[in-house]
Design an enzyme around this catalytic site. Structure first.
Site, PDB file in Angstrom:
ATOM      1  N   ASP A  10       9.376 -37.829 -34.986  1.00 29.03           N
ATOM      2  CA  ASP A  10       8.163 -38.092 -35.779  1.00 29.03           C
ATOM      3  C   ASP A  10       7.042 -37.231 -35.410  1.00 29.03           C
ATOM      4  O   ASP A  10       6.815 -37.116 -34.177  1.00 29.03           O
ATOM      5  CB  ASP A  10       7.846 -39.690 -35.774  1.00 29.03           C
ATOM      6  CG  ASP A  10       6.510 -39.750 -36.537  1.00 29.03           C
ATOM      7  OD1 ASP A  10       6.597 -39.366 -37.909  1.00 29.03           O
ATOM      8  OD2 ASP A  10       5.623 -40.594 -36.169  1.00 29.03           O
ATOM      9  N   GLU A  26      11.073 -36.550 -41.495  1.00 25.90           N
ATOM     10  CA  GLU A  26      10.524 -37.064 -42.545  1.00 25.90           C
ATOM     11  C   GLU A  26      10.458 -35.963 -43.353  1.00 25.90           C
ATOM     12  O   GLU A  26      10.428 -34.765 -43.062  1.00 25.90           O
ATOM     13  CB  GLU A  26       9.035 -37.554 -42.039  1.00 25.90           C
ATOM     14  CG  GLU A  26       8.929 -38.807 -41.491  1.00 25.90           C
ATOM     15  CD  GLU A  26       7.123 -38.922 -41.656  1.00 25.90           C
ATOM     16  OE1 GLU A  26       6.794 -40.227 -41.643  1.00 25.90           O
ATOM     17  OE2 GLU A  26       6.667 -38.101 -41.545  1.00 25.90           O
ATOM     18  N   CYS A  73       8.993 -52.545 -38.165  1.00 25.10           N
ATOM     19  CA  CYS A  73       9.151 -52.623 -36.731  1.00 25.10           C
ATOM     20  C   CYS A  73      10.790 -52.112 -36.550  1.00 25.10           C
ATOM     21  O   CYS A  73      11.674 -52.452 -37.105  1.00 25.10           O
ATOM     22  CB  CYS A  73       9.346 -54.189 -36.342  1.00 25.10           C
ATOM     23  SG  CYS A  73       9.915 -54.512 -34.621  1.00 25.10           S
ATOM     24  N   CYS A 109      13.334 -55.246 -35.313  1.00 25.89           N
ATOM     25  CA  CYS A 109      13.734 -56.353 -36.132  1.00 25.89           C
ATOM     26  C   CYS A 109      13.651 -56.008 -37.680  1.00 25.89           C
ATOM     27  O   CYS A 109      14.297 -56.735 -38.287  1.00 25.89           O
ATOM     28  CB  CYS A 109      12.738 -57.672 -35.877  1.00 25.89           C
ATOM     29  SG  CYS A 109      10.873 -57.591 -36.615  1.00 25.89           S
ATOM     30  N   CYS A 119       4.749 -55.631 -32.821  1.00 28.78           N
ATOM     31  CA  CYS A 119       5.310 -56.509 -33.847  1.00 28.78           C
ATOM     32  C   CYS A 119       4.832 -57.976 -33.801  1.00 28.78           C
ATOM     33  O   CYS A 119       5.069 -58.447 -32.699  1.00 28.78           O
ATOM     34  CB  CYS A 119       6.790 -56.262 -33.877  1.00 28.78           C
ATOM     35  SG  CYS A 119       7.738 -57.457 -35.302  1.00 28.78           S
ATOM     36  N   CYS A 163       8.359 -60.210 -33.909  1.00 30.70           N
ATOM     37  CA  CYS A 163       9.574 -60.338 -32.639  1.00 30.70           C
ATOM     38  C   CYS A 163       8.945 -60.009 -31.249  1.00 30.70           C
ATOM     39  O   CYS A 163       9.421 -60.079 -30.275  1.00 30.70           O
ATOM     40  CB  CYS A 163      10.714 -59.523 -32.964  1.00 30.70           C
ATOM     41  SG  CYS A 163      10.242 -57.684 -32.744  1.00 30.70           S
ATOM     42  N   ASP A 208       4.392 -43.692 -32.486  1.00 36.71           N
ATOM     43  CA  ASP A 208       5.070 -42.755 -33.045  1.00 36.71           C
ATOM     44  C   ASP A 208       6.635 -42.753 -32.606  1.00 36.71           C
ATOM     45  O   ASP A 208       7.230 -42.261 -33.315  1.00 36.71           O
ATOM     46  CB  ASP A 208       4.502 -41.321 -32.401  1.00 36.71           C
ATOM     47  CG  ASP A 208       3.110 -40.963 -32.899  1.00 36.71           C
ATOM     48  OD1 ASP A 208       2.988 -41.349 -34.020  1.00 36.71           O
ATOM     49  OD2 ASP A 208       2.273 -40.538 -32.273  1.00 36.71           O
TER      50      ASP A 208
HETATM   51 ZN   LIG Z   1       9.853 -57.057 -34.803  1.00 39.84          ZN
END
Ligand SMILES: [Zn+2]
Length: 397
Positions: A181, A265, A329, A332, A348, A351, A358
């Site tokens: 990325d 990307e 995330c 999760c 996140c 979780c 990045d």
């Molecule tokens: Zn998460």
């Protein structure tokens, strides 16, 4: 790309300037054609159509006719590439070229014996309609030169840069996928957790650049002093861009050698979905206007990195839809618009997984390429939950 100092004789320099003039003229015609275009009209002429128009223009203009058709056609090709870069979102819209600024031209269909070595430090290159021009053999000329570009910097120095498509780097055969990325805080982040920084100027060099810029502001227009200061500025900036180019070569070879599949990307999609990606990353990615210049340099370095990866790992670069890669995330899979604590941190709220923003995006890019990231992982609050590959996100390009 390896660059060498050209040493033309005064007569040769005149002939080179003539080539530059033709290239500039043709480029500016193309800019003008596209500037006249308005939405709703028939599309502006593409490369093939412009080449046909060039043939007509050469029939009518003796000045153009005596020039090299390669030089003139390649100027159109450069323009087509510049427009593609513009639409790809990595570059600004191509603009008018002025005499004395970024002058140059490209020669293609170079034959093996068009470049030769005369002595330890002297080489020669054959330029159409000009003849053999000497250059400083400062390092080995790459094998298989297919084209070269001749440029004149603002300081009036001539260079020749030979382009040879680099030999593909063999894949390691481990089946490992890496996501890459681009970021502002770091130039590139890998899904392995590595963050890579493109080199810029050192602090002392930046200070010197600032001093030179102040000097430039005080110097009278058209004065010798001003020309000298401008040349000094150009040299500092050239050093910076050389360092970035070296970085691109090193990183692309390293990544192509270590991983079988490289996921990045797809910038074309990225631009279309920019607004859909939400504003969470806006404060991070658009770090005020001050960062504007830096950002465009980074974007150019990023474009160069992806191109080089495609050269060195042909068929192993996968472009994925960038939607939500910075908000999702990677542990999760939940999309959390507020998880971006700052430009650099992702946390996140579902979780508890936290890491460099990045790197989190790079992991999502690797996931989207349809494989789990198997390289070393950073510390996690909750255990990793690798999701099934999302085929609808996958685009092979
Ligand atoms: Zn998460």
């Amino acid at each position: 790309m390896s660059r060498y100092r050209l040493q033309p004789s005064p007569a040769q320099e005149q002939a080179l300037l003539e080539h530059c003039g033709h290239a500039r003229y043709v480029w500016n015609l193309a800019v003008e054609q596209h500037a006249c275009w308005k939405p709703g009209r028939r599309s502006a002429p593409g490369f093939a159509e412009q080449c046909r128009q060039l043939t007509e223009a050469r029939a009518e203009s003796a000045w153009l006719r005596v020039g090299s058709i390669i030089v003139q056609q390649q100027a159109l090709k450069d323009f087509a590439q510049a427009m593609a870069n513009y639409f790809g979102g990595t570059h600004r819209r191509p603009t008018w070229r002025r005499r004395g600024r970024g002058e140059g031209f490209r020669i293609v269909a170079v034959k093996a014996d068009d470049v030769r070595r005369l002595s330890r430090h002297v080489g020669e290159v054959k330029v159409p309609k000009v003849g053999w021009i000497r250059f400083r053999w400062s390092r080995a000329v790459p094998d298989g030169v297919k084209s070269y570009r001749v440029t004149r910097d603002r300081a009036g120095r001539w260079h020749v840069a030979f382009a040879a498509v680099p030999a593909p780097v063999p894949a390691p055969g481990t089946g490992q996928v890496v996501g890459v990325d681009r970021g502002v805080a770091v130039s590139a982040a890998l899904s392995t957790g590595e963050t890579l920084h493109a080199p810029g100027l050192r602090e002392a060099e930046r200070a010197r650049l600032r001093r030179l810029l102040r000097k430039l502001a005080r110097a009278t227009r058209g004065s010798n002093r001003r020309a000298k200061v401008k040349a000094a500025i150009a040299r500092v900036k050239a050093r910076e861009s050389d360092r970035r180019k070296d970085w691109v070569e090193k990183v692309s070879t390293d990544v192509a050698r270590r991983f079988d599949v490289i996921a990045v990307e797809d910038l074309k999609i990225r631009n279309m979905t920019r607004s859909a990606r939400g504003t969470v990353e806006a404060p991070g990615r658009n770090v005020r206007a001050k960062a504007g210049l830096n950002r465009s340099i980074m974007a150019a370095a990023w474009g160069g990195l992806v191109r080089r990866l495609e050269d060195k790992a042909p068929g192993r670069v996968v472009k994925v839809n960038p939607a939500y890669t910075s908000q999702r995330c990677s542990a999760c899979g939940i999309v959390d618009r507020q998880a971006r604590e700052s430009q650099a941190r992702y946390r996140c709220r579902s979780c508890g997984y936290a890491c460099n923003a990045d790197v989190n995006a790079a992991r999502n890019i690797a996931h989207a390429a349809g494989h789990a990231v198997s390289a070393r992982e950073g510390p996690r609050v909750a255990g990793p939950v690798h999701r099934e590959p999302q085929r609808d996100l996958l685009l092979v390009g």
